[in-house]
Structures are given as structure tokens and as C-alpha cells.
Design a protein around this motif. Structure first.
Motif, PDB file in Angstrom:
ATOM      1  N   GLY A 348       0.770  -1.230   0.000  1.00  0.00           N
ATOM      2  CA  GLY A 348       0.000   0.000   0.000  1.00  0.00           C
ATOM      3  C   GLY A 348       0.799   1.277   0.000  1.00  0.00           C
ATOM      4  O   GLY A 348       0.223   2.363  -0.012  1.00  0.00           O
ATOM      5  N   LEU A 349       2.135   1.195   0.025  1.00  0.00           N
ATOM      6  CA  LEU A 349       2.986   2.378   0.050  1.00  0.00           C
ATOM      7  C   LEU A 349       3.653   2.588  -1.299  1.00  0.00           C
ATOM      8  O   LEU A 349       3.954   1.630  -2.016  1.00  0.00           O
ATOM      9  CB  LEU A 349       4.058   2.259   1.136  1.00  0.00           C
ATOM     10  N   SER A 350       3.871   3.846  -1.651  1.00  0.00           N
ATOM     11  CA  SER A 350       4.536   4.162  -2.915  1.00  0.00           C
ATOM     12  C   SER A 350       5.998   3.725  -2.873  1.00  0.00           C
ATOM     13  O   SER A 350       6.546   3.445  -1.804  1.00  0.00           O
ATOM     14  CB  SER A 350       4.445   5.658  -3.191  1.00  0.00           C
ATOM     15  N   GLU A 351       6.630   3.678  -4.031  1.00  0.00           N
ATOM     16  CA  GLU A 351       8.019   3.233  -4.107  1.00  0.00           C
ATOM     17  C   GLU A 351       8.948   4.174  -3.345  1.00  0.00           C
ATOM     18  O   GLU A 351       8.715   5.382  -3.272  1.00  0.00           O
ATOM     19  CB  GLU A 351       8.465   3.148  -5.566  1.00  0.00           C
ATOM     20  N   GLY A 352      10.006   3.600  -2.786  1.00  0.00           N
ATOM     21  CA  GLY A 352      10.999   4.401  -2.108  1.00  0.00           C
ATOM     22  C   GLY A 352      11.990   5.000  -3.090  1.00  0.00           C
ATOM     23  O   GLY A 352      12.373   4.357  -4.077  1.00  0.00           O
ATOM     24  N   LYS A 353      12.402   6.236  -2.809  1.00  0.00           N
ATOM     25  CA  LYS A 353      13.338   6.936  -3.679  1.00  0.00           C
ATOM     26  C   LYS A 353      14.411   7.620  -2.850  1.00  0.00           C
ATOM     27  O   LYS A 353      14.146   8.116  -1.755  1.00  0.00           O
ATOM     28  CB  LYS A 353      12.615   7.980  -4.530  1.00  0.00           C
ATOM     29  N   ASN A 385      12.730   9.342   0.810  1.00  0.00           N
ATOM     30  CA  ASN A 385      11.475   9.106   1.522  1.00  0.00           C
ATOM     31  C   ASN A 385      11.511   7.796   2.309  1.00  0.00           C
ATOM     32  O   ASN A 385      10.487   7.328   2.797  1.00  0.00           O
ATOM     33  CB  ASN A 385      10.281   9.119   0.562  1.00  0.00           C
ATOM     34  N   ILE A 386      12.727   7.204   2.428  1.00  0.00           N
ATOM     35  CA  ILE A 386      12.884   5.980   3.216  1.00  0.00           C
ATOM     36  C   ILE A 386      13.947   6.124   4.305  1.00  0.00           C
ATOM     37  O   ILE A 386      14.203   5.185   5.050  1.00  0.00           O
ATOM     38  CB  ILE A 386      13.247   4.767   2.324  1.00  0.00           C
ATOM     39  N   GLY A 387      14.578   7.289   4.382  1.00  0.00           N
ATOM     40  CA  GLY A 387      15.627   7.505   5.373  1.00  0.00           C
ATOM     41  C   GLY A 387      15.770   8.975   5.685  1.00  0.00           C
ATOM     42  O   GLY A 387      14.924   9.798   5.323  1.00  0.00           O
ATOM     43  N   SER A 388      16.850   9.322   6.349  1.00  0.00           N
ATOM     44  CA  SER A 388      17.080  10.701   6.770  1.00  0.00           C
ATOM     45  C   SER A 388      17.548  11.569   5.613  1.00  0.00           C
ATOM     46  O   SER A 388      18.274  11.116   4.721  1.00  0.00           O
ATOM     47  CB  SER A 388      18.127  10.738   7.886  1.00  0.00           C
ATOM     48  N   ASP A 389      17.133  12.839   5.630  1.00  0.00           N
ATOM     49  CA  ASP A 389      17.679  13.849   4.730  1.00  0.00           C
ATOM     50  C   ASP A 389      18.905  14.440   5.415  1.00  0.00           C
ATOM     51  O   ASP A 389      18.813  14.934   6.541  1.00  0.00           O
ATOM     52  CB  ASP A 389      16.658  14.943   4.447  1.00  0.00           C
ATOM     53  N   LEU A 390      20.044  14.422   4.728  1.00  0.00           N
ATOM     54  CA  LEU A 390      21.298  14.822   5.364  1.00  0.00           C
ATOM     55  C   LEU A 390      22.119  15.723   4.459  1.00  0.00           C
ATOM     56  O   LEU A 390      22.130  15.548   3.233  1.00  0.00           O
ATOM     57  CB  LEU A 390      22.159  13.588   5.693  1.00  0.00           C
TER      58      LEU A 390
END
Length: 404
Positions: A348-353, A385-390
Motif C-alpha cells: 500500500g505504500l509508494s516506491e521508495g526513492k 522518503n525511506i531515510g534521513s535527509d542529510l
């Protein structure tokens, strides 16, 4: 101690010792809203004393190596810990320790063109690459046999039982990395005290080589890796390099590891310029498996990410330049960009990028009283959208002092 003096001649004359120093500043800025910590920022000084003996004379030569590692805190605070350049307390509030270190010893035996090492090891092989991206290097404990008896063929066989992480002074059991969206599920055993490896590399021609290696973390995963490298000369100052890699990872009874990893990197060199393009894809029920804390053989292993999540596809563009052609030998530069998508985030979740951009500028002093002083600035940014923005910066000053 009973070995005669003549037999010790090569043991002594071929020995060498170096003191490597590394001054390391790192700032990691967490850009996403709601982050528990706004940034990780620390500064430290590292010392690495390395001794390598020669071998005694005779059919079986005997020798030993030693390494002493020390990290000293220069700046840190509980609200800025977590760069992995310092050892931190495990209890809250986390504080970086004033200093940490370890000593390692390695016995070695040599017969003909084969060498057996027992003790502290730092392998750099496709299935296991020790990490040296912070203040002090990661080390392992075990046995490693390398043989070069057949011309152009290098064989390796070994067993490891402990790891000492780059920001630790403890020998611990090993486990599989499961960050990001690896989706690896472990059974009752979360760690293992046995990593077996073996394989070899053959140089078919000066331009063509291939390798096969096996690595298995007992009770967790098994892995087969194949690599093909070809260097095509294209005339004066020009070449085209192809680097093709494939890895098959499966479970070993205590996990759900199931991954096929394919990567291809192509590099065209024209004088001082290097232009690279690469593609990497993951398939299977999990992401790519490797030992926590180590580096791996993925072509898209970057400063922050490795793009090895479940079903992830990623491509890379890179540019290198050597300023020696402009009269500044020792000065180098590269920048690269990797974009990944198709990560399995669950039903149910969109693809990770994810995307990541790196820039490195390094200078090694070539002469004068500061000869061999190295200065490096490493900058990286990643959004996902699957981890931290750094956003991250590392500034490193290094020097090697020959002692013996």
C-alpha cells in the motif's frame, strides 16, 4: 628466541614501522522536520602505529605485525554525538568518551608464495571490506591464508570470529546490516561468531581480470560474488574501463536473506579527465546482505548510502579530474550523483526513492617540510522518503611518519 642470528636477518631488515595521524572533523546536518537531533558534529585526533616485520629465513618464514590505535576527543557534546568518529556512551545522555583505542597483534607464516596470518586482520576483499572512513579503521580477528603459487592467480581462504568497529574498542560477534529498507528478518540468533570466506582472482591478460569469492556468516547468510574487469587502451592518454559485478545472497537457516545484486560501472579516461556511468539493481525478497560496519562491493556504495535496499534500482554519473596536468601534482577532484528508486516500502505504500551527491577535493603535499601531508574535504547531500535527509561535511588532515 632460539632462532639463530642469521635467520633473523631478513626478519629485522625487512621490518618497517609507521605512525599515521589523522585529524578528523565531521558535521552531519539532519534536514528533515521532526528529527530527534538537529545535527551530529565532532572533532577528533587519531593515531595509528603500525609495525610489520620481515620473515625469518628457512622453508617456513615466521613474522608478526602489530597495530596500535588511539582516538582522542577534541570537541563534542551530548546534543552533537553520533558521527562515528568517537566512541560514545551507550546510556543516555550519550557522551563521547575522551579517548578510546585498541592494540592488535598478528602472527604470520610464509612458505614459498603463500602467507598465513593469525590475529588482527583488515581484509579488503569483495565479500568483506574493512571500513576506514572515519577516525580509526575497523578490524577483525581470525585467520587468513593467501596464496600466489600459480602465476597470475591469487587465492584467499579464511575464518573470522570477531569484529572491532571503527568507533569501538570491543571485540564483538558479527551481524548482518539491516538499515534502510533491507527488510531482512533474523531468527533467534542475531549475531554470529563465524564468518567463512574463500575465492580467488585471476589476471587473464594485463587488461582483463575476473574473480569469484564466497562469504558466509554462519546461521545468517551465504553469498557468492563474481566480478569481471576489463581495461581497454584507446590510444595515448585514453582508456575505457568496464567493471561488472554480480552477487547472489541467500539465508543460512537463521534469516530470510534472498537477494540478487547486479552492478556495472564504465569509465572513460581522457588525459586528466574521467567520465563514469553506472547502473545497479537489486532483486529478491530482501536487500543486499553484508556485515554491519564494513564496506561492501556494490558499485553505488557512496559516502552515506549504498542503494542496496530491496528491489532498488540506481544509476550513477561521476566526473574526476587530476590537476597534475595543470601543474599542481597531488591535487585531485571528483563529483558524482546517484539516483535510486523502486524500493519496496511495504503493502500500500509508494516506491521508495533516494538521491545522493558527493564532492571530494584532496591534496597531498609533494615536497618540502610538509611533504606527505594530506588534506581532504568531503561533501555529501542526500534526500529520501525511506531515510534521513542529510547534508554532510568531513575535513581530514593526515600525515604518515616513517619510524623504521
Amino acid at each position: 628466541m632460539c632462532v639463530s642470528t642469521p635467520a633473523l636477518a631478513d626478519f629485522i631488515s625487512d621490518s618497517k614501522a609507521n605512525l599515521d595521524t589523522r585529524n578528523f572533523y565531521m558535521n552531519r546536518d539532519f534536514r528533515q522536520s521532526g528529527a530527534a537531533q538537529s545535527k551530529a558534529e565532532e572533532w577528533a585526533q587519531g593515531f595509528m602505529l603500525r609495525f610489520e616485520s620481515g620473515y625469518t629465513d628457512g622453508p617456513i618464514g615466521v613474522g608478526f605485525d602489530a597495530i596500535g590505535l588511539l582516538g582522542v576527543k577534541l570537541d563534542s557534546s551530548p546534543d552533537r554525538v553520533g558521527t562515528a568518529i568517537l566512541k560514545s556512551d551507550r546510556e543516555a545522555p550519550r557522551r563521547a568518551q575522551d579517548e578510546y583505542g585498541e592494540a592488535g597483534f598478528t602472527a604470520k607464516l610464509r612458505a614459498s608464495k603463500s602467507t598465513l596470518k593469525l590475529g588482527t586482520l583488515q581484509p579488503v576483499l569483495p565479500m568483506l571490506m574493512r571500513n576506514d572512513s572515519r577516525l580509526l579503521p575497523q578490524t577483525f580477528r581470525g585467520a587468513w591464508l593467501n596464496s600466489n603459487e600459480i602465476k597470475d592467480l591469487s587465492l584467499d581462504l579464511g575464518r573470522l570470529d570477531r569484529v572491532n568497529q571503527r568507533d569501538s574498542s570491543d571485540n564483538e560477534e558479527m551481524t548482518v546490516f539491516n538499515g534502510g529498507r533491507r527488510n531482512i528478518v533474523l531468527g533467534s540468533a542475531k549475531t554470529s561468531d563465524e564468518f567463512l570466506f574463500g575465492g580467488g582472482r585471476y589476471q587473464w591478460t594485463p587488461e582483463l581480470s575476473s574473480s569469484y569469492y564466497y562469504g558466509g556468516l554462519d546461521g545468517i547468510y551465504k553469498q557468492h560474488l563474481v566480478n569481471l574487469v576489463h581495461q581497454l587502451p584507446l590510444g595515448e592518454g585514453q582508456s575505457f574501463k568496464s567493471d561488472i559485478r554480480f552477487a547472489r545472497s541467500i539465508d543460512d537457516g537463521g534469516s530470510n536473506v534472498d537477494n540478487d545484486a547486479f552492478g556495472a560501472l564504465f569509465t572513460y579516461r581522457l588525459g586528466a579527465n574521467g567520465f563514469s556511468a553506472g547502473y545497479q539493481s537489486m532483486s529478491g525478497d530482501t536487500g543486499f546482505a553484508y556485515i554491519t560496519g564494513s564496506d561492501n562491493a556494490l558499485i553505488n556504495l557512496l559516502q552515506i548510502n549504498d542503494f542496496g535496499n530491496q528491489n532498488e534500482r540506481s544509476w550513477q554519473l561521476r566526473y574526476d579530474f587530476d590537476f597534475a596536468t595543470l601543474g599542481v601534482p597531488g591535487l585531485t577532484f571528483f563529483t558524482r550523483y546517484v539516483n535510486g528508486d523502486n524500493v519496496d516500502r511495504g503493502p500500500g505504500l509508494s516506491e521508495g526513492k533516494t538521491w545522493e551527491r558527493n564532492t571530494d577535493i584532496a591534496y597531498l603535499v609533494q615536497s618540502g617540510p610538509l611533504k606527505n601531508v594530506g588534506i581532504k574535504w568531503r561533501n555529501a547531500s542526500t534526500r529520501s522518503n525511506i531515510g534521513s535527509d542529510l547534508d554532510e561535511n568531513r575535513f581530514i588532515v593526515s600525515y604518515t611518519l616513517p619510524i623504521w
